[in-house]
Design a protein around this motif. Sequence first.
Motif, PDB file in Angstrom:
ATOM      1  N   UNK A 129     -19.816  -2.318  22.710  1.00  0.00           N
ATOM      2  CA  UNK A 129     -19.912  -0.907  23.255  1.00  0.00           C
ATOM      3  C   UNK A 129     -19.424  -0.556  24.728  1.00  0.00           C
ATOM      4  N   UNK A 130     -18.638   0.553  24.882  1.00  0.00           N
ATOM      5  CA  UNK A 130     -18.203   0.972  26.267  1.00  0.00           C
ATOM      6  C   UNK A 130     -19.476   1.611  26.985  1.00  0.00           C
ATOM      7  N   UNK A 131     -20.265   1.072  27.224  1.00  0.00           N
ATOM      8  CA  UNK A 131     -21.736   1.739  27.781  1.00  0.00           C
ATOM      9  C   UNK A 131     -21.777   1.461  29.049  1.00  0.00           C
ATOM     10  N   UNK A 132     -22.153   2.586  29.921  1.00  0.00           N
ATOM     11  CA  UNK A 132     -22.335   2.584  31.421  1.00  0.00           C
ATOM     12  C   UNK A 132     -23.462   2.588  31.751  1.00  0.00           C
ATOM     13  N   UNK A 133     -24.290   3.289  31.046  1.00  0.00           N
ATOM     14  CA  UNK A 133     -26.070   3.277  31.281  1.00  0.00           C
ATOM     15  C   UNK A 133     -26.903   3.094  30.101  1.00  0.00           C
ATOM     16  N   UNK A 134     -27.793   2.368  30.479  1.00  0.00           N
ATOM     17  CA  UNK A 134     -28.769   1.984  29.509  1.00  0.00           C
ATOM     18  C   UNK A 134     -30.337   2.756  29.707  1.00  0.00           C
TER      19      UNK A 134
ATOM     20  N   UNK B 291     -41.530  -0.515  37.500  1.00  0.00           N
ATOM     21  CA  UNK B 291     -40.125  -0.204  37.388  1.00  0.00           C
ATOM     22  C   UNK B 291     -39.394  -0.627  38.579  1.00  0.00           C
ATOM     23  N   UNK B 292     -40.062  -0.231  39.925  1.00  0.00           N
ATOM     24  CA  UNK B 292     -39.260  -0.315  41.083  1.00  0.00           C
ATOM     25  C   UNK B 292     -39.468  -2.042  41.419  1.00  0.00           C
ATOM     26  N   UNK B 293     -40.636  -2.502  41.317  1.00  0.00           N
ATOM     27  CA  UNK B 293     -40.743  -4.223  41.182  1.00  0.00           C
ATOM     28  C   UNK B 293     -39.751  -4.908  40.565  1.00  0.00           C
ATOM     29  N   UNK B 294     -39.237  -4.392  39.417  1.00  0.00           N
ATOM     30  CA  UNK B 294     -38.210  -4.792  38.285  1.00  0.00           C
ATOM     31  C   UNK B 294     -36.963  -4.272  38.702  1.00  0.00           C
ATOM     32  N   UNK B 295     -36.741  -3.565  39.751  1.00  0.00           N
ATOM     33  CA  UNK B 295     -35.210  -3.059  40.255  1.00  0.00           C
ATOM     34  C   UNK B 295     -34.665  -1.935  39.527  1.00  0.00           C
ATOM     35  N   UNK B 296     -35.721  -1.321  38.588  1.00  0.00           N
ATOM     36  CA  UNK B 296     -34.965   0.048  37.930  1.00  0.00           C
ATOM     37  C   UNK B 296     -35.483   1.102  39.001  1.00  0.00           C
ATOM     38  N   UNK B 297     -34.510   1.810  39.544  1.00  0.00           N
ATOM     39  CA  UNK B 297     -34.787   2.766  40.490  1.00  0.00           C
ATOM     40  C   UNK B 297     -34.465   4.270  40.079  1.00  0.00           C
ATOM     41  N   UNK B 298     -33.629   4.490  39.004  1.00  0.00           N
ATOM     42  CA  UNK B 298     -33.484   5.822  38.619  1.00  0.00           C
ATOM     43  C   UNK B 298     -34.419   6.242  37.411  1.00  0.00           C
ATOM     44  N   UNK B 299     -35.363   7.434  37.637  1.00  0.00           N
ATOM     45  CA  UNK B 299     -36.487   7.642  36.950  1.00  0.00           C
ATOM     46  C   UNK B 299     -36.293   8.981  36.304  1.00  0.00           C
ATOM     47  N   UNK B 300     -36.700   9.289  34.997  1.00  0.00           N
ATOM     48  CA  UNK B 300     -36.693  10.477  34.672  1.00  0.00           C
ATOM     49  C   UNK B 300     -37.911  10.800  33.890  1.00  0.00           C
TER      50      UNK B 300
ATOM     51  N   UNK C  50     -32.779  -6.618  32.721  1.00  0.00           N
ATOM     52  CA  UNK C  50     -31.931  -7.913  33.179  1.00  0.00           C
ATOM     53  C   UNK C  50     -30.565  -7.743  32.125  1.00  0.00           C
ATOM     54  N   UNK C  51     -30.841  -7.287  30.764  1.00  0.00           N
ATOM     55  CA  UNK C  51     -30.013  -7.087  29.998  1.00  0.00           C
ATOM     56  C   UNK C  51     -28.878  -6.027  30.519  1.00  0.00           C
ATOM     57  N   UNK C  52     -29.289  -5.225  30.920  1.00  0.00           N
ATOM     58  CA  UNK C  52     -28.494  -3.978  31.685  1.00  0.00           C
ATOM     59  C   UNK C  52     -27.561  -4.458  32.695  1.00  0.00           C
ATOM     60  N   UNK C  53     -28.457  -5.209  33.682  1.00  0.00           N
ATOM     61  CA  UNK C  53     -27.690  -5.777  34.935  1.00  0.00           C
ATOM     62  C   UNK C  53     -26.610  -6.542  34.469  1.00  0.00           C
ATOM     63  N   UNK C  54     -27.036  -7.651  33.451  1.00  0.00           N
ATOM     64  CA  UNK C  54     -26.104  -8.562  32.905  1.00  0.00           C
ATOM     65  C   UNK C  54     -24.612  -7.989  32.335  1.00  0.00           C
ATOM     66  N   UNK C  55     -24.887  -6.741  31.762  1.00  0.00           N
ATOM     67  CA  UNK C  55     -23.751  -6.171  31.115  1.00  0.00           C
ATOM     68  C   UNK C  55     -23.007  -5.390  32.200  1.00  0.00           C
ATOM     69  N   UNK C  56     -23.545  -5.226  33.453  1.00  0.00           N
ATOM     70  CA  UNK C  56     -22.779  -4.238  34.510  1.00  0.00           C
ATOM     71  C   UNK C  56     -23.286  -2.705  34.245  1.00  0.00           C
ATOM     72  N   UNK C  57     -24.118  -2.614  33.416  1.00  0.00           N
ATOM     73  CA  UNK C  57     -24.587  -1.066  33.061  1.00  0.00           C
ATOM     74  C   UNK C  57     -25.671  -0.628  34.273  1.00  0.00           C
ATOM     75  N   UNK C  58     -25.563   0.539  34.280  1.00  0.00           N
ATOM     76  CA  UNK C  58     -26.871   1.176  35.167  1.00  0.00           C
ATOM     77  C   UNK C  58     -28.166   1.367  34.239  1.00  0.00           C
ATOM     78  N   UNK C  59     -29.119   1.338  34.790  1.00  0.00           N
ATOM     79  CA  UNK C  59     -30.545   1.623  33.901  1.00  0.00           C
ATOM     80  C   UNK C  59     -31.335   2.664  34.624  1.00  0.00           C
ATOM     81  N   UNK C  60     -31.857   3.437  33.524  1.00  0.00           N
ATOM     82  CA  UNK C  60     -32.775   4.531  33.631  1.00  0.00           C
ATOM     83  C   UNK C  60     -33.782   4.303  32.934  1.00  0.00           C
ATOM     84  N   UNK C  61     -35.141   4.621  33.488  1.00  0.00           N
ATOM     85  CA  UNK C  61     -36.362   4.783  32.848  1.00  0.00           C
ATOM     86  C   UNK C  61     -36.812   6.111  32.471  1.00  0.00           C
ATOM     87  N   UNK C  62     -37.042   6.622  30.806  1.00  0.00           N
ATOM     88  CA  UNK C  62     -37.464   7.881  31.048  1.00  0.00           C
ATOM     89  C   UNK C  62     -38.768   7.840  30.386  1.00  0.00           C
ATOM     90  N   UNK C  63     -39.517   9.215  30.625  1.00  0.00           N
ATOM     91  CA  UNK C  63     -40.899   9.336  30.156  1.00  0.00           C
ATOM     92  C   UNK C  63     -41.801   8.795  31.042  1.00  0.00           C
TER      93      UNK C  63
END
Length: 399
Positions: free
Chosen positions: A317-322, A370-379, A347-360
Amino acid sequence: RTGKTVGILFVDLDNFKTINDAEGHEMGDALLQAVAQRLSGCVRGPDTVARFGGDEFLILLTELHTPEEVLTIVERIRSSFRQPFTVRDQEFFLTASIGIALYPCDGETPQELIKNADLAMYAAKAQRGDGCAFCSPEMKESALEKQRLISRLHRALERKELLLYYQPQVNARTGEIAGLEALLRWKHPEMGILSPASFIALTEQTGLIIPIGEWVLQTACETALHFHSLGIPPLPMAVNLSAIQLRDPELPAKVERVLRETGFNPHHLEFEITESTIFQDPEKVIDVLKTLKALGVRITLDDFGTGYSFLSRLKLLPVDRIKIDRHFLQEITASEKNRAIVRNIIHLAQSLGADITAEGVEKEVQLAFLLEECCEVIQGYYYYPPLPPEELEAIFLPL
């Protein structure tokens, strides 16, 4: 004529299409004949069994003394289906969903009775099949309300009743808004502001999602350009795509036209799709996504982890963000399994070179994890709910 109750059973075979596709229509027709014989053996002399169409059968029950008599016949049918159907030395195991409508409480004409038995059948099928359900006043009212919504929905776009809210995505390290997601709302004249959960399935059933989706894309791009004209730096704008839209052969051309007419930079446009959407036709969807990517847009995989987790195809998949689904964050403090799942998605997103966002995200403890696990973009409501554009503009440009 007899003054006794009359009943209609709407019998729909569960997963018959799978057998038909695998074994061919000739075998499927022979199996339907075997089902017809089995059903005929379950009813009484004055009753009638008929094939309604496809893998659906109608059974007319006459001379019923009480509604409870229907259940005796239904149970006889269900019990008979526990035995395999043998067709040309092959055994097939089938189940059926059965809807029940009774005269006169569920209708006084054949058409009404069949329609309401059909409604009840869908309620039975919603219980994962192999069940039965009586038609109820609530079902009939729900069907009537659904029809009213569909009728109104056909004119909602031209009457300018549809609008977009925008939920900010925030960089939790800096506190700055890092992107926006466009979310559809319907300003119903009587019911007020409706969320997509109330009507988006109806747009897909009726095909209205195609013109509405094009309007959403155009409006989101125009709103983003308006914000930029006010001096607000360009931000990624996310727009959701449904399975119906992805099957539209003209989708890439429509996206290209909207980008050309609005002058919106495709690198700032993100299309969000879900796992389940891709799973319906993976090869075709991947081709469409690659065509969209060629226009310069970005692709986000939404609700990750709640669908089919098709990891074998994820690499294609040509995915840029998960996006991590809110479901995994709700019990993050109480469930080590949820923490492990979220950790591994990151970790999967990072290994695929994709950005990561947490929603909810709604709570401090979720944000801290999330910050401890290096997920910085929050929705999520921790920062902002979905907002109309004028309220968002006030946040960007405070007095």
